[in-house]
Design a protein around this motif. Structure first.
Motif, PDB file in Angstrom:
ATOM      1  N   LEU A   1       0.829  -1.206   0.000  1.00 28.19           N
ATOM      2  CA  LEU A   1       0.000   0.000   0.000  1.00 28.19           C
ATOM      3  C   LEU A   1       0.862   1.255   0.000  1.00 28.19           C
ATOM      4  O   LEU A   1       1.845   1.325   0.745  1.00 28.19           O
ATOM      5  CB  LEU A   1      -0.883   0.043   1.257  1.00 28.19           C
ATOM      6  N   ALA A   2       0.454   2.228  -0.786  1.00 26.93           N
ATOM      7  CA  ALA A   2       1.155   3.510  -0.768  1.00 26.93           C
ATOM      8  C   ALA A   2       0.906   4.226   0.555  1.00 26.93           C
ATOM      9  O   ALA A   2       1.783   4.904   1.088  1.00 26.93           O
ATOM     10  CB  ALA A   2       0.694   4.389  -1.927  1.00 26.93           C
ATOM     11  N   ARG A   3      -0.295   4.071   1.100  1.00 26.00           N
ATOM     12  CA  ARG A   3      -0.660   4.765   2.344  1.00 26.00           C
ATOM     13  C   ARG A   3      -1.426   3.808   3.253  1.00 26.00           C
ATOM     14  O   ARG A   3      -2.632   3.652   3.128  1.00 26.00           O
ATOM     15  CB  ARG A   3      -1.518   5.985   2.013  1.00 26.00           C
ATOM     16  N   PRO A   4      -0.716   3.131   4.191  1.00 32.49           N
ATOM     17  CA  PRO A   4      -1.436   2.288   5.144  1.00 32.49           C
ATOM     18  C   PRO A   4      -2.175   3.160   6.158  1.00 32.49           C
ATOM     19  O   PRO A   4      -1.963   4.373   6.215  1.00 32.49           O
ATOM     20  CB  PRO A   4      -0.320   1.493   5.827  1.00 32.49           C
ATOM     21  N   GLY A   5      -3.015   2.536   6.940  1.00 30.51           N
ATOM     22  CA  GLY A   5      -3.678   3.261   8.020  1.00 30.51           C
ATOM     23  C   GLY A   5      -2.673   3.642   9.099  1.00 30.51           C
ATOM     24  O   GLY A   5      -1.514   3.216   9.069  1.00 30.51           O
ATOM     25  N   PRO A   6      -3.113   4.436  10.066  1.00 29.31           N
ATOM     26  CA  PRO A   6      -2.225   4.883  11.131  1.00 29.31           C
ATOM     27  C   PRO A   6      -1.655   3.720  11.941  1.00 29.31           C
ATOM     28  O   PRO A   6      -2.316   2.705  12.145  1.00 29.31           O
ATOM     29  CB  PRO A   6      -3.140   5.744  12.011  1.00 29.31           C
ATOM     30  N   VAL A   7      -0.412   3.913  12.389  1.00 28.20           N
ATOM     31  CA  VAL A   7       0.278   2.905  13.195  1.00 28.20           C
ATOM     32  C   VAL A   7       0.957   3.614  14.362  1.00 28.20           C
ATOM     33  O   VAL A   7       1.705   4.566  14.167  1.00 28.20           O
ATOM     34  CB  VAL A   7       1.334   2.140  12.372  1.00 28.20           C
ATOM     35  N   LEU A   8       0.671   3.123  15.562  1.00 26.92           N
ATOM     36  CA  LEU A   8       1.277   3.622  16.793  1.00 26.92           C
ATOM     37  C   LEU A   8       2.399   2.696  17.231  1.00 26.92           C
ATOM     38  O   LEU A   8       2.368   1.496  16.933  1.00 26.92           O
ATOM     39  CB  LEU A   8       0.234   3.646  17.915  1.00 26.92           C
ATOM     40  N   VAL A   9       3.347   3.230  17.963  1.00 27.40           N
ATOM     41  CA  VAL A   9       4.380   2.402  18.593  1.00 27.40           C
ATOM     42  C   VAL A   9       4.596   2.943  20.004  1.00 27.40           C
ATOM     43  O   VAL A   9       4.490   4.154  20.236  1.00 27.40           O
ATOM     44  CB  VAL A   9       5.688   2.395  17.769  1.00 27.40           C
ATOM     45  N   ASP A  10       4.826   2.039  20.950  1.00 25.41           N
ATOM     46  CA  ASP A  10       5.020   2.477  22.326  1.00 25.41           C
ATOM     47  C   ASP A  10       6.485   2.798  22.598  1.00 25.41           C
ATOM     48  O   ASP A  10       7.362   2.562  21.771  1.00 25.41           O
ATOM     49  CB  ASP A  10       4.482   1.441  23.315  1.00 25.41           C
ATOM     50  N   PHE A  11       6.716   3.324  23.773  1.00 32.48           N
ATOM     51  CA  PHE A  11       8.058   3.653  24.221  1.00 32.48           C
ATOM     52  C   PHE A  11       8.884   2.374  24.220  1.00 32.48           C
ATOM     53  O   PHE A  11       8.466   1.353  24.733  1.00 32.48           O
ATOM     54  CB  PHE A  11       8.011   4.257  25.629  1.00 32.48           C
ATOM     55  N   GLY A  12      10.032   2.394  23.613  1.00 37.95           N
ATOM     56  CA  GLY A  12      10.889   1.224  23.555  1.00 37.95           C
ATOM     57  C   GLY A  12      10.586   0.300  22.397  1.00 37.95           C
ATOM     58  O   GLY A  12      11.226  -0.727  22.241  1.00 37.95           O
ATOM     59  N   ASP A  13       9.595   0.638  21.585  1.00 37.61           N
ATOM     60  CA  ASP A  13       9.229  -0.136  20.393  1.00 37.61           C
ATOM     61  C   ASP A  13       8.828  -1.579  20.695  1.00 37.61           C
ATOM     62  O   ASP A  13       8.957  -2.455  19.853  1.00 37.61           O
ATOM     63  CB  ASP A  13      10.369  -0.135  19.367  1.00 37.61           C
ATOM     64  N   ALA A  14       8.333  -1.838  21.894  1.00 41.61           N
ATOM     65  CA  ALA A  14       7.954  -3.199  22.277  1.00 41.61           C
ATOM     66  C   ALA A  14       6.642  -3.640  21.633  1.00 41.61           C
ATOM     67  O   ALA A  14       6.444  -4.822  21.390  1.00 41.61           O
ATOM     68  CB  ALA A  14       7.844  -3.322  23.797  1.00 41.61           C
TER      69      ALA A  14
END
Length: 154
Positions: A62-75
């Motif tokens: 996809l050229a534009r996926p939906g939003p993606v969050l990541v937490d502190f430390g990338d866990a």
């Protein structure tokens, strides 16, 4: 409206009081808000070691996926998917966040010390298709398994 402003409006629209949410969010020194899942999106939370390769697969498709969050430390990584997905998800090892739950959401375009956007919302309501996400997870997991086999074979 700028992309960040449009994204703020889209995200805040799910709050019980969107105006109060925006007001607090813009003034909160942490730059985060607690928003209810299950209205405009659900969230599928993957372990970081699977999330990053999954996002790589999704962005190749996809050229534009939906939003993606990541937490502190990338866990952990959270992919925003259509509402109702959490109630139907059966995959093991994936946490689901849907109706009746709340998530910490960073203000788009602002750096925070904790949760952050890897793929920020653009305000259009674009979400990642859960079937595509599942296929991307399978491909990513297969790649991780192959890497593990190569490491053992040496």
């Amino acid at each position: 409206m700028t992309g960040a402003k449009t994204a703020v409006e889209w995200l805040a629209s799910v709050a019980p009081d969107p105006d109060a949410c925006r007001w607090e969010w813009e003034r909160n020194p942490l730059g985060v808000a607690l928003l209810p899942a299950g209205r405009a999106w659900d969230v599928l939370i993957l372990p970081g070691e699977l999330g990053y390769p999954t996002l790589d697969v999704v962005t190749r498709i996809l050229a534009r996926p939906g939003p993606v969050l990541v937490d502190f430390g990338d866990a952990r990584m959270g992919f925003l998917v259509p509402p109702g997905t959490a109630g139907r998800w059966v995959g093991k090892g994936i946490r689901t966040v849907g109706a009746g739950t709340w998530i910490v959401v960073p203000y788009p375009g602002r750096s925070t010390g904790g949760v952050r956007w890897l793929v920020p919302p653009d305000g259009s309501g674009t979400l990642t298709d859960p079937a595509l996400l599942e296929l991307a997870m399978h491909e990513a997991a297969a790649g991780l398994a192959m890497d593990g086999d190569r490491d053992r074979d040496g």
